[in-house]
Design a protein around this motif. Structure first.
Motif, PDB file in Angstrom:
ATOM      1  N   VAL A 129     -22.195 122.557  42.856  1.00  0.00           N
ATOM      2  CA  VAL A 129     -22.917 123.347  43.862  1.00  0.00           C
ATOM      3  C   VAL A 129     -22.261 124.713  44.009  1.00  0.00           C
ATOM      4  N   ALA A 130     -20.933 124.709  43.985  1.00  0.00           N
ATOM      5  CA  ALA A 130     -20.200 125.965  44.171  1.00  0.00           C
ATOM      6  C   ALA A 130     -20.643 127.022  43.171  1.00  0.00           C
ATOM      7  N   GLN A 131     -20.871 126.599  41.933  1.00  0.00           N
ATOM      8  CA  GLN A 131     -21.235 127.576  40.902  1.00  0.00           C
ATOM      9  C   GLN A 131     -22.607 128.202  41.170  1.00  0.00           C
ATOM     10  N   THR A 132     -23.477 127.469  41.861  1.00  0.00           N
ATOM     11  CA  THR A 132     -24.783 128.067  42.174  1.00  0.00           C
ATOM     12  C   THR A 132     -24.716 128.924  43.435  1.00  0.00           C
ATOM     13  N   VAL A 133     -23.805 128.551  44.317  1.00  0.00           N
ATOM     14  CA  VAL A 133     -23.690 129.301  45.573  1.00  0.00           C
ATOM     15  C   VAL A 133     -22.926 130.602  45.355  1.00  0.00           C
ATOM     16  N   ILE A 134     -21.950 130.571  44.447  1.00  0.00           N
ATOM     17  CA  ILE A 134     -21.196 131.787  44.125  1.00  0.00           C
ATOM     18  C   ILE A 134     -21.538 132.187  42.691  1.00  0.00           C
ATOM     19  N   PRO A 135     -22.525 133.016  42.514  1.00  0.00           N
ATOM     20  CA  PRO A 135     -22.930 133.351  41.139  1.00  0.00           C
ATOM     21  C   PRO A 135     -21.810 133.973  40.320  1.00  0.00           C
ATOM     22  N   SER A 136     -20.878 134.658  40.969  1.00  0.00           N
ATOM     23  CA  SER A 136     -19.790 135.303  40.210  1.00  0.00           C
ATOM     24  C   SER A 136     -18.904 134.256  39.544  1.00  0.00           C
ATOM     25  N   GLY A 137     -18.926 133.058  40.103  1.00  0.00           N
ATOM     26  CA  GLY A 137     -18.160 131.986  39.484  1.00  0.00           C
ATOM     27  C   GLY A 137     -16.699 131.947  39.872  1.00  0.00           C
ATOM     28  N   THR A 138     -16.226 132.909  40.614  1.00  0.00           N
ATOM     29  CA  THR A 138     -14.820 132.890  41.015  1.00  0.00           C
ATOM     30  C   THR A 138     -14.663 132.089  42.296  1.00  0.00           C
ATOM     31  N   LEU A 139     -14.141 130.920  42.151  1.00  0.00           N
ATOM     32  CA  LEU A 139     -13.980 130.060  43.318  1.00  0.00           C
ATOM     33  C   LEU A 139     -12.818 130.550  44.167  1.00  0.00           C
ATOM     34  N   PRO A 140     -12.896 130.310  45.471  1.00  0.00           N
ATOM     35  CA  PRO A 140     -11.760 130.678  46.308  1.00  0.00           C
ATOM     36  C   PRO A 140     -10.543 129.824  45.982  1.00  0.00           C
ATOM     37  N   LEU A 141      -9.397 130.290  46.414  1.00  0.00           N
ATOM     38  CA  LEU A 141      -8.143 129.643  46.050  1.00  0.00           C
ATOM     39  C   LEU A 141      -8.129 128.159  46.414  1.00  0.00           C
ATOM     40  N   GLY A 142      -8.596 127.848  47.634  1.00  0.00           N
ATOM     41  CA  GLY A 142      -8.583 126.447  48.073  1.00  0.00           C
ATOM     42  C   GLY A 142      -9.384 125.565  47.142  1.00  0.00           C
ATOM     43  N   ALA A 143     -10.532 126.061  46.704  1.00  0.00           N
ATOM     44  CA  ALA A 143     -11.380 125.283  45.804  1.00  0.00           C
ATOM     45  C   ALA A 143     -10.734 125.155  44.430  1.00  0.00           C
ATOM     46  N   GLN A 144     -10.072 126.208  43.980  1.00  0.00           N
ATOM     47  CA  GLN A 144      -9.393 126.134  42.679  1.00  0.00           C
ATOM     48  C   GLN A 144      -8.276 125.095  42.719  1.00  0.00           C
ATOM     49  N   LEU A 145      -7.488 125.134  43.785  1.00  0.00           N
ATOM     50  CA  LEU A 145      -6.396 124.165  43.892  1.00  0.00           C
ATOM     51  C   LEU A 145      -6.952 122.751  44.045  1.00  0.00           C
ATOM     52  N   ASN A 146      -8.055 122.638  44.763  1.00  0.00           N
ATOM     53  CA  ASN A 146      -8.700 121.337  44.898  1.00  0.00           C
ATOM     54  C   ASN A 146      -9.121 120.822  43.529  1.00  0.00           C
ATOM     55  N   GLY A 147      -9.649 121.739  42.721  1.00  0.00           N
ATOM     56  CA  GLY A 147     -10.168 121.354  41.410  1.00  0.00           C
ATOM     57  C   GLY A 147      -9.107 120.855  40.452  1.00  0.00           C
ATOM     58  N   VAL A 148      -7.886 121.356  40.565  1.00  0.00           N
ATOM     59  CA  VAL A 148      -6.836 120.929  39.623  1.00  0.00           C
ATOM     60  C   VAL A 148      -5.992 119.787  40.174  1.00  0.00           C
ATOM     61  N   THR A 149      -6.316 119.366  41.379  1.00  0.00           N
ATOM     62  CA  THR A 149      -5.574 118.244  41.963  1.00  0.00           C
ATOM     63  C   THR A 149      -6.295 116.940  41.636  1.00  0.00           C
ATOM     64  N   PRO A 150      -5.654 116.053  40.899  1.00  0.00           N
ATOM     65  CA  PRO A 150      -6.334 114.801  40.566  1.00  0.00           C
ATOM     66  C   PRO A 150      -6.529 113.945  41.814  1.00  0.00           C
ATOM     67  N   SER A 151      -7.776 113.726  42.155  1.00  0.00           N
ATOM     68  CA  SER A 151      -8.080 112.945  43.347  1.00  0.00           C
ATOM     69  C   SER A 151      -9.509 112.460  43.227  1.00  0.00           C
ATOM     70  N   PRO A 152      -9.779 111.196  43.583  1.00  0.00           N
ATOM     71  CA  PRO A 152     -11.160 110.720  43.466  1.00  0.00           C
ATOM     72  C   PRO A 152     -12.069 111.452  44.446  1.00  0.00           C
ATOM     73  N   ALA A 153     -13.240 111.824  43.967  1.00  0.00           N
ATOM     74  CA  ALA A 153     -14.181 112.527  44.835  1.00  0.00           C
ATOM     75  C   ALA A 153     -15.124 111.521  45.481  1.00  0.00           C
ATOM     76  N   LEU A 154     -15.659 111.921  46.620  1.00  0.00           N
ATOM     77  CA  LEU A 154     -16.660 111.097  47.287  1.00  0.00           C
ATOM     78  C   LEU A 154     -17.989 111.818  47.182  1.00  0.00           C
ATOM     79  N   GLY A 155     -18.956 111.140  46.595  1.00  0.00           N
ATOM     80  CA  GLY A 155     -20.281 111.739  46.479  1.00  0.00           C
ATOM     81  C   GLY A 155     -21.312 110.851  47.148  1.00  0.00           C
ATOM     82  N   LEU A 156     -22.163 111.424  47.967  1.00  0.00           N
ATOM     83  CA  LEU A 156     -23.125 110.617  48.713  1.00  0.00           C
ATOM     84  C   LEU A 156     -24.507 111.245  48.654  1.00  0.00           C
ATOM     85  N   GLN A 157     -25.480 110.388  48.513  1.00  0.00           N
ATOM     86  CA  GLN A 157     -26.861 110.843  48.631  1.00  0.00           C
ATOM     87  C   GLN A 157     -27.390 110.396  49.989  1.00  0.00           C
ATOM     88  N   VAL A 158     -28.021 111.326  50.687  1.00  0.00           N
ATOM     89  CA  VAL A 158     -28.498 111.032  52.035  1.00  0.00           C
ATOM     90  C   VAL A 158     -30.017 111.111  52.029  1.00  0.00           C
TER      91      VAL A 158
END
Lengths: 431, 274
Positions: A129-158
């Motif tokens: 979603v981030a890539q569509t919301v930020i067309p420039s593609g440069t994620l903020p620092l928090g998102a970048q650090l989140n992305g390289v941290t191995p951790s299971p994600a939670l995905g939900l359909q509502v």
């Protein structure tokens, strides 16, 4: 020495540690050389010092969490206004465990109510979603650090029009904790989700939640976050909302404590004709630096935005607000308003606030305002003239200032004792 | 002036006729402009005084100086309240000890609930009087009963202090505060301004109910109509920061008919002081 120069070895060490924990070699993992580490020379980072983050020791980082002290379920769950009986739960209460999983307060796997379905792991692609919301593609620092941290994600359909309540709590009590939860939400057309985050860090740690949500036609997401951290703790929050027409996104964030907090919500109304409400309250005391950088982009006509950010800075606290609103040619008949209200309570405190409206469309209604003031003498005197001591009068006025945002929080968020205690609600009778 | 604790103040019983407030040769300025230029006034228990005068004569300034507004500096003279130096007290200690100022323009305080504000105020005064503080529930019962005095809708308790109140509602809220705080000296600064006939009657009735043989009231007003409802024992006329003339209720009626020029043309020096 710049942030970047100082931080490069720290980032290298961090990335090596994270690569090892993910079971990869350092060559398979992003290198510090690939990163565009923020510097104070960048406009968006010129007020934000990252030393609070880089003081963490990458070698000692861990993901241990503690059990939050959940408020009484009778407070959290709604009651029937007539019978007083608790209504059948469409509530899910989850807390983050030490392995990055979301479990019930009893430590069990969650039971999902009708209308809430976990997404298959392969469909949870960080950044989708981030890539569509930020067309420039440069994620903020928090998102970048989140992305390289191995951790299971939670995905939900509502799905479904009846509101579902998802309460997420993160409690950190051990120093050097490094938590990067990732949540992906897909709201089907007409779905309604009330999402609450309650984050507490009582030790020097870093919490970097990342939320991505796609709101279908006429879907509704109400997100409330209360985040309190120890003065040496860091909070880097990022959220990316992609709104379809007639969808509603309401976000209320209350942040206080923390050595450094940087909250970066990005909202895109992909075809306009949606409604976005952003409410933020930052209470910066001690040497806290609370920074909010929001971006709302209208990529279609008839979009609606109501944004109000309030900050209170005392002692040597520092609040930063940058509210970017992008209204391109396609976004005719956009109706957007943004207000930044600030209370400056000491000569050493600091407020930096900047509305940033980028308007190309000519048939729009956009306004913004910013105020910075101290406590009003007439208000103080009025309270004193009723026997209320000056200190207590000052606290009452501060609470009154916060109240306008606190009112936006759901009852469930207000029930947390930490929020009540830290904002001194109710004000003690003793002056 | 700061206050860190509540100290009981002169809790000896009051007899009708005791001097509650004694202002002597009071001079006060704001930003180097001298507004009060030698005010002297004595108010006894059981008395109702009216203070009249042109705009800018110093009436409101006197009320604010008595209440302790920090914008005003007393350059000479004294104010004694029940024999003690009132000027030595912080505004909150003056209020806790029983001095009440009803504001001409009550301040709006967004975000602060009226109920909470009233409860904290009431408890500060009660503590000073050695009374037990009221908890939230007991206070709510108490305030709802008290609201009947000014015929005020309890819905106003849930709103922020004075925010969005009409002029009349704000003044009723002031009298409600007065009723809850049970002051010994109540100074009401143009409480009648902005009130329609019905609201004026309600407010005046409230003030009369609260006026006891052991309390005193100072009404600051421009109009006889308030004094038709609350008959004063003494009427004072201020001009240029001093009390020029003092008389009975007839003085107010004469002013209504003849205007303030009449005072300027006569010598008020032989006016008997209460």
């Amino acid at each position: 020495m710049s942030n970047a120069t100082q931080s490069r070895p720290w980032l290298e060490a961090l990335l090596q540690v994270l690569a090892q924990r993910a079971g990869h070699s350092a060559t398979q993992w992003p290198s510090a050389r690939d990163w565009c580490w923020p510097t104070r020379r960048s406009e968006t980072w010129r007020f934000t010092d990252l030393r609070c983050l880089t003081q963490l020791d990458p070698v000692r980082l861990h993901t241990r969490t503690a059990s939050p002290r959940w408020p009484d379920a009778s407070i959290l769950l709604p009651s029937d206004p007539v019978s007083g009986k608790q209504l059948p739960a469409r509530h899910v209460f989850l807390q983050l465990d030490g392995r990055g999983h979301w479990l019930s307060p009893q430590g069990e796997l969650p039971t999902w109510p009708r209308g809430l379905v976990p997404l298959p792991t392969e469909e949870i692609i960080p950044g989708q979603v981030a890539q569509t919301v930020i067309p420039s593609g440069t994620l903020p620092l928090g998102a970048q650090l989140n992305g390289v941290t191995p951790s299971p994600a939670l995905g939900l359909q509502v799905s479904g029009p009846d509101p579902i309540h998802l309460e997420l709590a993160i409690q950190v009590e051990q120093a050097q904790a490094w938590l990067a939860p990732h949540l992906l939400l897909v709201l089907q057309p007409g779905a309604h989700l009330c999402l609450s985050w309650h984050v507490v860090a009582t030790a020097q740690a870093a919490v970097m939640p990342m939320v991505e949500a796609r709101l279908g036609l006429a879907a509704q997401l109400e997100e409330a976050t209360t985040a309190w951290g120890y003065p040496g703790a860091t909070f880097l929050g990022s959220s990316f909302m992609d709104q379809s027409p007639r969808s509603i996104y309401r976000r209320t964030t209350v942040t206080w404590g923390w050595g450094l907090s940087r909250d970066e919500p990005f909202v895109r109304q992909s075809q306009g004709q949606a409604e976005t409400c952003l409410h933020g309250l930052a209470v910066a005391r001690g040497q806290s630096l609370l920074d909010t950088h929001s971006t709302v982009t209208f990529d279609g006509p008839g979009g609606h935005l109501r944004q109000r950010h309030q900050a209170l800075a005392d002692d040597r606290g520092h609040s930063v607000f940058n509210g970017r609103v992008v209204v391109p040619q396609v976004a005719q008949q956009t109706d957007a308003s943004q207000l930044s209200r600030n209370l400056l309570l000491s000569t050493s405190a600091r407020i930096d606030t900047k509305p940033q409206l980028e308007i190309v469309a000519d048939n729009v209604q956009c306004n913004h305002g910013a105020t910075i003031s101290c406590l009003q003498d007439d208000e103080l005197f009025y309270l004193q003239s009723r026997g209320i001591g000056r200190d207590q009068a000052s606290r009452l006025l501060q609470r009154g200032f916060c109240e306008e945002i606190l009112q936006q929080l759901p009852k469930t968020a207000l029930a947390w004792p930490s929020l009540q205690r830290l904002l001194e609600i109710p004000v003690p009778d003793q002056p | 002036m700061t206050s860190t604790e509540i100290t009981p103040f002169c809790e000896t019983p009051i007899q009708p006729g005791d001097v509650l407030l004694a202002v002597e040769n009071l001079h006060a300025c704001v930003e180097e402009n001298e507004i009060l230029q030698g005010v002297s006034l004595q108010i006894r228990a059981g008395e109702i005084h009216a203070l009249m005068g042109r705009n800018g004569s110093g009436k409101s300034t006197l009320s604010k100086v008595i209440a302790g507004h920090p914008a005003y500096t007393v350059t000479a003279g004294s104010i004694h309240y029940r024999g003690q130096d009132l000027l030595a007290l912080s505004p909150e200690d003056r209020a806790r000890s029983g001095v009440f100022l009803g504001f001409q323009y009550p301040v709006e305080i967004p975000g602060v609930s009226n109920l909470e504000f009233l409860r904290v105020s009431c408890n500060a005064r009660r503590q000073n009087r050695g009374q037990e503080e009221l908890d939230t529930f007991t206070f709510e019962d108490h305030v709802r009963e008290t609201m009947a005095i000014v015929q005020m809708d309890p819905a106003f308790l849930e709103r922020s202090v004075n925010e969005g109140f009409s002029g009349g509602e704000k003044k009723r809220n002031e009298i409600l505060q007065m009723a809850l705080l049970e002051p010994l000296v109540a100074i009401l600064d143009e409480t009648d301004s902005g009130l329609d006939i019905d609201a004026l009657r309600i407010v005046a009735n409230g003030v009369k109910k609260l006026a006891l043989p052991t309390t005193a009231t100072l009404l600051i007003t421009h109009y006889q109509r308030l004094l038709d409802a609350i008959i004063p024992d003494f009427v004072h006329v201020m001009a240029e920061g001093r009390i020029l003339r003092t008389g009975g209720k007839d003085l107010a009626m004469a002013l209504e008919q003849r205007g303030y020029d009449w005072i300027d043309e006569t010598d008020g020096s032989d006016t008997p002081q209460p």
